[in-house]
Design a protein around this motif. Structure first.
Motif, PDB file in Angstrom:
ATOM      1  N   ASP A   1     -15.911 -28.108 -39.310  1.00 51.38           N
ATOM      2  CA  ASP A   1     -16.720 -28.405 -40.486  1.00 51.38           C
ATOM      3  C   ASP A   1     -16.426 -29.848 -40.902  1.00 51.38           C
ATOM      4  O   ASP A   1     -15.267 -30.186 -41.182  1.00 51.38           O
ATOM      5  CB  ASP A   1     -16.366 -27.440 -41.623  1.00 51.38           C
TER       6      ASP A   1
ATOM      7  N   ASN B   1     -23.741 -24.438 -37.541  1.00 55.28           N
ATOM      8  CA  ASN B   1     -24.564 -24.715 -38.717  1.00 55.28           C
ATOM      9  C   ASN B   1     -24.990 -23.423 -39.408  1.00 55.28           C
ATOM     10  O   ASN B   1     -25.015 -22.352 -38.792  1.00 55.28           O
ATOM     11  CB  ASN B   1     -25.798 -25.540 -38.354  1.00 55.28           C
ATOM     12  N   TYR B   2     -25.319 -23.544 -40.678  1.00 56.42           N
ATOM     13  CA  TYR B   2     -25.789 -22.407 -41.450  1.00 56.42           C
ATOM     14  C   TYR B   2     -27.092 -21.887 -40.838  1.00 56.42           C
ATOM     15  O   TYR B   2     -27.937 -22.665 -40.399  1.00 56.42           O
ATOM     16  CB  TYR B   2     -26.072 -22.814 -42.889  1.00 56.42           C
ATOM     17  N   GLU B   3     -27.273 -20.582 -40.835  1.00 56.37           N
ATOM     18  CA  GLU B   3     -28.488 -20.008 -40.267  1.00 56.37           C
ATOM     19  C   GLU B   3     -29.726 -20.412 -41.039  1.00 56.37           C
ATOM     20  O   GLU B   3     -30.807 -20.563 -40.464  1.00 56.37           O
ATOM     21  CB  GLU B   3     -28.393 -18.476 -40.239  1.00 56.37           C
ATOM     22  N   THR B   4     -29.589 -20.573 -42.342  1.00 56.67           N
ATOM     23  CA  THR B   4     -30.757 -20.799 -43.192  1.00 56.67           C
ATOM     24  C   THR B   4     -31.058 -22.270 -43.469  1.00 56.67           C
ATOM     25  O   THR B   4     -32.121 -22.597 -44.002  1.00 56.67           O
ATOM     26  CB  THR B   4     -30.546 -20.087 -44.539  1.00 56.67           C
TER      27      THR B   4
ATOM     28  N   THR C   1     -22.863 -22.737 -52.271  1.00 57.23           N
ATOM     29  CA  THR C   1     -23.229 -22.089 -51.004  1.00 57.23           C
ATOM     30  C   THR C   1     -23.502 -20.589 -51.144  1.00 57.23           C
ATOM     31  O   THR C   1     -23.768 -19.922 -50.150  1.00 57.23           O
ATOM     32  CB  THR C   1     -22.107 -22.292 -49.968  1.00 57.23           C
TER      33      THR C   1
ATOM     34  N   TRP D   1     -20.833 -15.730 -39.892  1.00 55.28           N
ATOM     35  CA  TRP D   1     -21.871 -15.276 -38.968  1.00 55.28           C
ATOM     36  C   TRP D   1     -21.330 -14.680 -37.671  1.00 55.28           C
ATOM     37  O   TRP D   1     -22.035 -13.913 -37.032  1.00 55.28           O
ATOM     38  CB  TRP D   1     -22.830 -16.419 -38.649  1.00 55.28           C
TER      39      TRP D   1
ATOM     40  N   HIS E   1     -17.107 -21.759 -43.171  1.00 56.59           N
ATOM     41  CA  HIS E   1     -18.283 -20.916 -43.412  1.00 56.59           C
ATOM     42  C   HIS E   1     -18.881 -20.335 -42.129  1.00 56.59           C
ATOM     43  O   HIS E   1     -19.507 -19.272 -42.158  1.00 56.59           O
ATOM     44  CB  HIS E   1     -19.343 -21.705 -44.172  1.00 56.59           C
TER      45      HIS E   1
ATOM     46  N   GLN F   1     -26.699 -19.348 -49.590  1.00 56.46           N
ATOM     47  CA  GLN F   1     -26.828 -19.551 -48.137  1.00 56.46           C
ATOM     48  C   GLN F   1     -26.042 -18.526 -47.319  1.00 56.46           C
ATOM     49  O   GLN F   1     -26.170 -18.469 -46.097  1.00 56.46           O
ATOM     50  CB  GLN F   1     -26.364 -20.958 -47.760  1.00 56.46           C
ATOM     51  N   MET F   2     -25.237 -17.724 -47.980  1.00 57.33           N
ATOM     52  CA  MET F   2     -24.388 -16.780 -47.261  1.00 57.33           C
ATOM     53  C   MET F   2     -25.146 -15.489 -46.905  1.00 57.33           C
ATOM     54  O   MET F   2     -25.928 -14.992 -47.714  1.00 57.33           O
ATOM     55  CB  MET F   2     -23.165 -16.419 -48.110  1.00 57.33           C
TER      56      MET F   2
ATOM     57  N   THR G   1     -21.483 -26.705 -40.211  1.00 57.78           N
ATOM     58  CA  THR G   1     -20.300 -25.944 -40.581  1.00 57.78           C
ATOM     59  C   THR G   1     -19.389 -25.851 -39.360  1.00 57.78           C
ATOM     60  O   THR G   1     -19.479 -26.662 -38.444  1.00 57.78           O
ATOM     61  CB  THR G   1     -20.665 -24.556 -41.156  1.00 57.78           C
TER      62      THR G   1
ATOM     63  N   ARG H   1     -27.435 -27.482 -42.511  1.00 60.09           N
ATOM     64  CA  ARG H   1     -26.113 -27.934 -42.940  1.00 60.09           C
ATOM     65  C   ARG H   1     -25.072 -27.581 -41.888  1.00 60.09           C
ATOM     66  O   ARG H   1     -25.010 -26.458 -41.401  1.00 60.09           O
ATOM     67  CB  ARG H   1     -25.752 -27.269 -44.271  1.00 60.09           C
TER      68      ARG H   1
END
Length: 230
Positions: free
Chosen positions: A57, A15-18, A172, A109, A105, A175-176, A23, A21
């Protein structure tokens, strides 16, 4: 043609760090590349930064086509590429003719700063092999150094990857943790992109990069041709 071994890299990030969502790896960026490698008779191994489980994803499943479902329905592929990938410490880079970084995505990370994967890629490149990637996966190449020159392998090379425009259109960009295009440029790459979500691949010596998910098949085709020409 001599059969070669190819190392495919996939993310472990779910999932996205922020945000919450989901991924992971973009399934088609693995399956379409593997389809070409298998058709050319090459052997494929799979590694991830932590080893073990690779999340998919969910958006890539919604976009899946017959090639994706063919491989996703293959129990051996699912076990080796998704359920139980190798840890970097288990990889002998001298066995491989190429490394391929698949995107999604999640790769933003856990690819760029992974020194174990960098060392694997550097050894493959120093041994005359190819370093390749697609979409967000290309960030795995930005810190890889050409041991002969001491500079990044992307330095002065014609490259591509997921564009800032594509990130913006995808909703996105904010969010990156950084942008693929910026990271490739900072490494000295001569970055260029074409129309959003249209297949585009750039080749410069033993560096092969694709812009986005639809480019994965062409990266595979170009790598297969380059291996056959060696």
């Amino acid at each position: 043609m001599i059969m070669a071994k190819i190392l495919v890299v996939a993310t472990n990030v779910e999932n996205y760090e922020t945000t919450d969502r989901a991924t992971g790896v973009w399934l088609g960026e693995v399956t379409h590349f593997v389809e070409e490698m298998a058709a050319a008779g090459h052997e494929i191994d799979y590694v991830s930064p932590k080893g073990g489980y690779v999340p998919i994803d969910p958006a890539s499943l919604k976009a899946a086509n017959d090639t994706d479902w063919k491989w996703y329905g293959n129990d051996i592929f699912k076990q080796r590429a998704l359920a139980a990938t190798m840890k970097p410490s288990a990889v002998n880079p001298l066995e491989y003719a190429a490394i391929y970084y698949a995107g999604g995505h999640g790769a933003m990370w856990d690819f760029k700063d992974n020194t174990e994967l960098q060392e694997i890629a550097e050894t493959i490149y120093a041994n005359g092999g190819f370093v390749t990637g697609v979409c967000h996966g290309v960030v795995g190449l930005v810190n890889v150094v050409d041991r002969q020159t001491g500079v990044p392998v992307l330095h002065g090379k014609k490259v591509t990857g997921f564009s800032t425009m594509e990130e913006r259109l995808n909703g996105t960009k904010k969010q990156m943790p950084y942008l693929t295009q910026d990271a490739m440029t900072a490494a000295g790459g001569k970055y260029k992109a074409k129309r959003p979500l249209k297949s585009y691949v750039r080749i410069d010596g033993r560096v092969i990069t694709g812009q986005n998910p639809p480019s994965a098949q062409k990266v595979g085709k170009k790598l297969a041709a380059a291996l056959e020409a060696k």
